[in-house]
Design an enzyme around this catalytic site. Structure first.
Site, PDB file in Angstrom:
ATOM      1  N   GLY A  58       0.953  -1.069  -0.100  1.00  0.00           N
ATOM      2  CA  GLY A  58      -0.041   0.048  -0.043  1.00  0.00           C
ATOM      3  C   GLY A  58       0.865   1.392  -0.056  1.00  0.00           C
ATOM      4  O   GLY A  58       2.004   1.445   0.556  1.00  0.00           O
TER       5      GLY A  58
ATOM      6  N   ARG B  98      -1.757   9.011   2.797  1.00  0.00           N
ATOM      7  CA  ARG B  98      -2.190  10.001   3.723  1.00  0.00           C
ATOM      8  C   ARG B  98      -1.254  10.180   4.895  1.00  0.00           C
ATOM      9  O   ARG B  98      -1.027  11.121   5.782  1.00  0.00           O
ATOM     10  CB  ARG B  98      -3.379   9.471   4.460  1.00  0.00           C
ATOM     11  CG  ARG B  98      -4.515   9.692   3.843  1.00  0.00           C
ATOM     12  CD  ARG B  98      -5.666   9.640   4.444  1.00  0.00           C
ATOM     13  NE  ARG B  98      -6.282   7.988   4.866  1.00  0.00           N
ATOM     14  CZ  ARG B  98      -6.619   7.593   6.169  1.00  0.00           C
ATOM     15  NH1 ARG B  98      -6.933   8.427   6.821  1.00  0.00           N
ATOM     16  NH2 ARG B  98      -6.930   6.251   6.213  1.00  0.00           N
TER      17      ARG B  98
ATOM     18  N   LYS C 116       5.354   4.101   3.677  1.00  0.00           N
ATOM     19  CA  LYS C 116       4.614   4.051   5.018  1.00  0.00           C
ATOM     20  C   LYS C 116       5.054   3.039   6.060  1.00  0.00           C
ATOM     21  O   LYS C 116       5.366   3.433   7.096  1.00  0.00           O
ATOM     22  CB  LYS C 116       3.219   3.940   4.873  1.00  0.00           C
ATOM     23  CG  LYS C 116       2.279   3.532   6.045  1.00  0.00           C
ATOM     24  CD  LYS C 116       0.981   3.709   6.185  1.00  0.00           C
ATOM     25  CE  LYS C 116       0.314   2.324   5.411  1.00  0.00           C
ATOM     26  NZ  LYS C 116      -1.311   2.375   5.305  1.00  0.00           N
TER      27      LYS C 116
ATOM     28  N   GLY D  94      -5.421  -5.085  -4.941  1.00  0.00           N
ATOM     29  CA  GLY D  94      -6.292  -5.679  -3.838  1.00  0.00           C
ATOM     30  C   GLY D  94      -5.473  -6.445  -3.101  1.00  0.00           C
ATOM     31  O   GLY D  94      -4.151  -7.074  -3.290  1.00  0.00           O
ATOM     32  N   THR D  95      -5.978  -6.954  -1.865  1.00  0.00           N
ATOM     33  CA  THR D  95      -5.207  -7.672  -0.900  1.00  0.00           C
ATOM     34  C   THR D  95      -5.165  -9.294  -1.706  1.00  0.00           C
ATOM     35  O   THR D  95      -4.214  -9.943  -1.168  1.00  0.00           O
ATOM     36  CB  THR D  95      -5.965  -7.892   0.569  1.00  0.00           C
ATOM     37  OG1 THR D  95      -7.489  -7.893   0.301  1.00  0.00           O
ATOM     38  CG2 THR D  95      -5.852  -6.252   1.107  1.00  0.00           C
TER      39      THR D  95
ATOM     40  N   TYR E 208      -0.445  -7.595   8.061  1.00  0.00           N
ATOM     41  CA  TYR E 208      -0.244  -6.384   7.458  1.00  0.00           C
ATOM     42  C   TYR E 208       1.008  -5.620   7.922  1.00  0.00           C
ATOM     43  O   TYR E 208       1.142  -5.413   9.144  1.00  0.00           O
ATOM     44  CB  TYR E 208      -1.630  -5.464   7.740  1.00  0.00           C
ATOM     45  CG  TYR E 208      -2.900  -5.853   7.065  1.00  0.00           C
ATOM     46  CD1 TYR E 208      -2.852  -6.834   6.268  1.00  0.00           C
ATOM     47  CD2 TYR E 208      -4.196  -5.127   7.163  1.00  0.00           C
ATOM     48  CE1 TYR E 208      -4.050  -7.141   5.538  1.00  0.00           C
ATOM     49  CE2 TYR E 208      -5.250  -5.389   6.755  1.00  0.00           C
ATOM     50  CZ  TYR E 208      -5.279  -6.574   5.754  1.00  0.00           C
ATOM     51  OH  TYR E 208      -6.593  -6.852   5.297  1.00  0.00           O
TER      52      TYR E 208
ATOM     53  N   LYS F  39      34.356  12.187  25.782  1.00  0.00           N
ATOM     54  CA  LYS F  39      34.244  11.234  24.485  1.00  0.00           C
ATOM     55  C   LYS F  39      35.625  10.259  24.483  1.00  0.00           C
ATOM     56  O   LYS F  39      36.624  10.621  24.807  1.00  0.00           O
ATOM     57  CB  LYS F  39      34.261  12.144  23.426  1.00  0.00           C
ATOM     58  CG  LYS F  39      34.056  11.332  22.147  1.00  0.00           C
ATOM     59  CD  LYS F  39      34.930  11.908  20.864  1.00  0.00           C
ATOM     60  CE  LYS F  39      36.579  11.565  21.010  1.00  0.00           C
ATOM     61  NZ  LYS F  39      37.272  11.759  19.604  1.00  0.00           N
TER      62      LYS F  39
ATOM     63  N   ARG G  95      52.457  30.337  32.664  1.00  0.00           N
ATOM     64  CA  ARG G  95      51.708  31.289  33.046  1.00  0.00           C
ATOM     65  C   ARG G  95      52.558  32.784  32.683  1.00  0.00           C
ATOM     66  O   ARG G  95      53.344  32.833  33.055  1.00  0.00           O
ATOM     67  CB  ARG G  95      51.212  31.459  34.460  1.00  0.00           C
ATOM     68  CG  ARG G  95      50.094  32.168  34.819  1.00  0.00           C
ATOM     69  CD  ARG G  95      49.618  31.950  36.219  1.00  0.00           C
ATOM     70  NE  ARG G  95      48.881  30.788  36.520  1.00  0.00           N
ATOM     71  CZ  ARG G  95      48.702  30.389  37.844  1.00  0.00           C
ATOM     72  NH1 ARG G  95      49.100  30.721  38.588  1.00  0.00           N
ATOM     73  NH2 ARG G  95      48.053  29.011  37.625  1.00  0.00           N
TER      74      ARG G  95
HETATM   75  C1  UD1 Z   1      -8.866  -4.826   4.498  1.00  0.00           C
HETATM   76  C2  UD1 Z   1      -9.756  -5.741   4.582  1.00  0.00           C
HETATM   77  C3  UD1 Z   1     -10.844  -5.557   5.482  1.00  0.00           C
HETATM   78  C4  UD1 Z   1     -10.314  -5.288   6.924  1.00  0.00           C
HETATM   79  C5  UD1 Z   1      -9.395  -4.189   6.939  1.00  0.00           C
HETATM   80  C6  UD1 Z   1      -8.846  -4.076   8.145  1.00  0.00           C
HETATM   81  C7  UD1 Z   1      -9.709  -6.637   2.169  1.00  0.00           C
HETATM   82  C8  UD1 Z   1     -10.417  -6.708   0.862  1.00  0.00           C
HETATM   83  N1  UD1 Z   1     -10.405  -6.114   2.938  1.00  0.00           N
HETATM   84  O1  UD1 Z   1      -9.556  -3.627   4.020  1.00  0.00           O
HETATM   85  O2  UD1 Z   1     -11.777  -6.676   5.373  1.00  0.00           O
HETATM   86  O3  UD1 Z   1     -11.402  -5.099   7.727  1.00  0.00           O
HETATM   87  O4  UD1 Z   1      -8.393  -4.471   5.715  1.00  0.00           O
HETATM   88  O5  UD1 Z   1      -7.835  -2.999   8.052  1.00  0.00           O
HETATM   89  O6  UD1 Z   1      -8.770  -7.425   2.432  1.00  0.00           O
HETATM   90  N2  UD1 Z   1      -2.199  -4.139   0.528  1.00  0.00           N
HETATM   91  C9  UD1 Z   1      -1.378  -4.381  -0.527  1.00  0.00           C
HETATM   92  N3  UD1 Z   1      -1.678  -4.412  -1.874  1.00  0.00           N
HETATM   93  C10 UD1 Z   1      -2.791  -4.124  -2.232  1.00  0.00           C
HETATM   94  C11 UD1 Z   1      -3.866  -3.697  -1.228  1.00  0.00           C
HETATM   95  C12 UD1 Z   1      -3.664  -3.692   0.182  1.00  0.00           C
HETATM   96  O7  UD1 Z   1      -0.267  -4.888  -0.279  1.00  0.00           O
HETATM   97  O8  UD1 Z   1      -3.367  -4.296  -3.462  1.00  0.00           O
HETATM   98  C13 UD1 Z   1      -1.977  -3.995   1.858  1.00  0.00           C
HETATM   99  C14 UD1 Z   1      -1.774  -2.656   2.378  1.00  0.00           C
HETATM  100  O9  UD1 Z   1      -0.559  -2.121   2.383  1.00  0.00           O
HETATM  101  C15 UD1 Z   1      -2.253  -2.826   3.753  1.00  0.00           C
HETATM  102  C16 UD1 Z   1      -3.187  -4.243   3.709  1.00  0.00           C
HETATM  103  O10 UD1 Z   1      -2.818  -4.685   2.530  1.00  0.00           O
HETATM  104  O11 UD1 Z   1      -1.300  -3.073   4.528  1.00  0.00           O
HETATM  105  C17 UD1 Z   1      -4.661  -3.806   3.681  1.00  0.00           C
HETATM  106  O12 UD1 Z   1      -4.981  -2.725   2.728  1.00  0.00           O
HETATM  107  P1  UD1 Z   1      -6.081  -1.903   2.979  1.00  0.00           P
HETATM  108  O13 UD1 Z   1      -6.198  -1.009   1.575  1.00  0.00           O
HETATM  109  O14 UD1 Z   1      -5.787  -1.016   4.170  1.00  0.00           O
HETATM  110  O15 UD1 Z   1      -7.431  -2.729   3.142  1.00  0.00           O
HETATM  111  P2  UD1 Z   1      -8.598  -2.162   3.670  1.00  0.00           P
HETATM  112  O16 UD1 Z   1      -9.483  -1.700   2.409  1.00  0.00           O
HETATM  113  O17 UD1 Z   1      -8.631  -1.457   4.722  1.00  0.00           O
END
Ligand code: UD1
Ligand code: CA
Length: 458
Positions: free
Chosen positions: A11, A15, A22, A78-79, A103, A352, A441
């Site tokens: 991610g 922010r 991050k 996505g995750t 995470y 030191k 001195r």
């Molecule tokens: C995710 C979960 C959600 C959970 C929440 C908890 C999914 C679809 N959703 O949502 O159910 O309640 O975390 O905080 O899993 N990341 C990647 N690659 C990506 C996307 C994300 O490495 O393509 C990493 C991010 O850096 C982060 C983690 O995965 O460490 C979660 O990503 P984030 O976007 O915060 O997930 P949420 O939408 O909050």
């Protein structure tokens, strides 16, 4: 059963408003993702895989280690897509092998909670770490059937009103049977509100295939908190510091205010140690018994032996302090300062790369660098070891019992014999013999013909 751990850290962390990725922002002096790696290692996994993203080469460099594999996820879809990137790095799975997903921006999960989750997944189950929140906005909700069994996870943006009323949420941390993981990930689709491949969709697939889904809860909600902004980072820092302070209090350390101490590393303390407000400890700090530390001191990689008092506003780094010393207020011990017992280092004294023998004192305004100071030496106010000629550093050796008068400049390399006396204000460039008074001195003169200038009266 072998355990593999995948840490999602791709991610962007927009922010944070920072050039630093991050997960490399420090919490208690240690990168967020490093906290996660340390927790992961405590479970003795076979393999740890970190998923990093665009601009994340710094993450890879920061974590490089033989037991860590890296996979780049670009673009970030996505995750579920993130975990997919790890699959080629995982070994051929045995029947009971598990993959634990963590995470990189959730730093405070306790190893015990992770171990409980892994335990809940035993026997081929999928286990989710969940938590009940008063306000679950934004999180994936745990949808359970009439009998209480988990049916699926629905993301906030995809959830109905009724589903949004559910307080139990997915923390994101789950343990998945590795053998099934690849097949499930292959079947993910991105037809959802965010157009992403959700890891969370594998839960419904597991249920559909008759794989039991278990849940486990951490003992504290803060274990599941993630960092998306500087404000959340600051909040987690406070939680973490409060926990450290609490542990110190339980060990018997006196903290004048547990809300005003910062430990960024390991602080170990003996019995009857007391620490006043505003102190910062970094790296490895080891305090013996009966030590008191005054307000607003900074100690990094320091060892202090029993009975020593460190007074307010002292700054100690890579130093060793013997027993029954008195340091400060306003003292500075720089790297390589090694003090024997009963040494006094007073205000505005800088030491030191020097050893100072038992019972020696430098009580006011002095610089002692690259010196070997014997026992029971008295270093007067304003004394300076001139250790640097602009090119080389040279050594000053001061024998036992020597008395260095105030404002002496000792031009190194120089040897001051045992019991030597150095007259105040002397610039010493040659050996000062043992047991003798040496001074340089200029003669004092009074100019009889001098008259004060008349003052202007306008
Ligand atoms: C995710 C979960 C959600 C959970 C929440 C908890 C999914 C679809 N959703 O949502 O159910 O309640 O975390 O905080 O899993 N990341 C990647 N690659 C990506 C996307 C994300 O490495 O393509 C990493 C991010 O850096 C982060 C983690 O995965 O460490 C979660 O990503 P984030 O976007 O915060 O997930 P949420 O939408 O909050
Ligand atoms: Ca999140």
């Amino acid at each position: 059963m072998a355990l593999d751990i995948v840490i999602l850290a791709a991610g962007q962390g927009k922010r944070m408003n920072s050039a630093l990725p991050k997960v490399l922002h420090p919490l208690a002096g240690k990168a967020l993702v490093r906290h996660v790696v340390d927790a992961a290692r405590s479970l003795n996994p076979r393999r740890i895989v970190v998923i990093y993203g665009h601009g994340g080469e710094a993450v890879r460099e920061a974590l490089a280690a033989p037991d860590i594999g890296f996979a780049r996820q670009e673009p970030q879809l996505g995750t579920g897509h993130a975990v997919m990137q790890a699959l080629p790095l995982l070994a051929q799975p045995g029947p009971d092998d598990l993959t634990l997903v963590l995470y990189g921006d959730v730093p405070l999960t306790r190893p015990a909670s992770l171990a409980a989750l892994v335990g809940a997944a035993a026997g081929g189950k999928l286990a989710i770490l969940t938590v009940d929140l008063g306000d679950a906005t934004g999180y994936g909700r745990i949808v359970r059937g009439a009998g209480g069994a988990v049916l699926r996870i629905v993301e906030h943006k995809d959830a109905s009103e009724a589903e949004r009323a559910i307080g139990e949420v997915n923390t994101g941390i789950m343990a998945v049977p590795t053998r099934r993981l690849g097949g499930w990930l292959d079947r993910l689709s991105n037809s959802n509100a965010q157009g992403e491949y959700y890891l969370t969709d594998i839960v419904a697939m597991a249920v559909g295939e008759g794989v039991a889904v278990a849940t486990a809860q951490p003992s504290a909600e803060w274990e599941t908190l993630g960092v998306n902004s500087k404000s959340q980072l600051a909040m987690l820092e406070r939680i973490h510091q409060r926990n450290i302070a609490q542990a110190l209090l339980e060990q018997g350390v006196t903290l004048m205010d547990p809300a005003r101490i910062d430990v960024r590393g390991l602080l170990s303390a003996g019995r009857d140690v007391s620490i006043d407000v505003g102190c910062v400890f970094e790296g490895d700090v080891v305090l013996g018994n009966d030590i008191s530390i005054g307000p607003h001191c900074f100690l990094r990689n320091v060892r202090v032996r029993a009975g020593t008092r460190i007074e307010a506003f002292s700054h100690l780094e890579d130093a060793e302090v013997g027993a029954h010393c008195r340091i400060g207020p306003y003292a500075r011990l720089r790297p390589g300062a090694r003090l024997d017992e009963h040494v006094h280092i007073g205000n505005f004294v800088e030491v030191k790369k020097s050893t100072i023998g038992a019972g020696s004192k430098a009580n006011h305004l002095a610089y002692v660098g690259d010196a070997e100071v014997g026992r029971k030496v008295n270093i007067g106010a304003g004394t300076i070891t001139c250790n640097y000629d602009g090119v080389n550093k040279s050594k000053t050796v001061i024998g036992d019992g020597a008395f260095i008068g105030s404002d002496a400049t000792l031009v190194a390399p120089i040897n001051i014999g045992a019991g030597a006396y150095i007259g105040a204000g002397s610039t010493i460039t040659k050996e000062a013999p043992a047991g003798k008074l040496t001074l340089t001195r200029a003669k004092q003169a009074t100019i009889e013909s001098w008259r004060p200038k008349a003052k202007r009266t306008d």
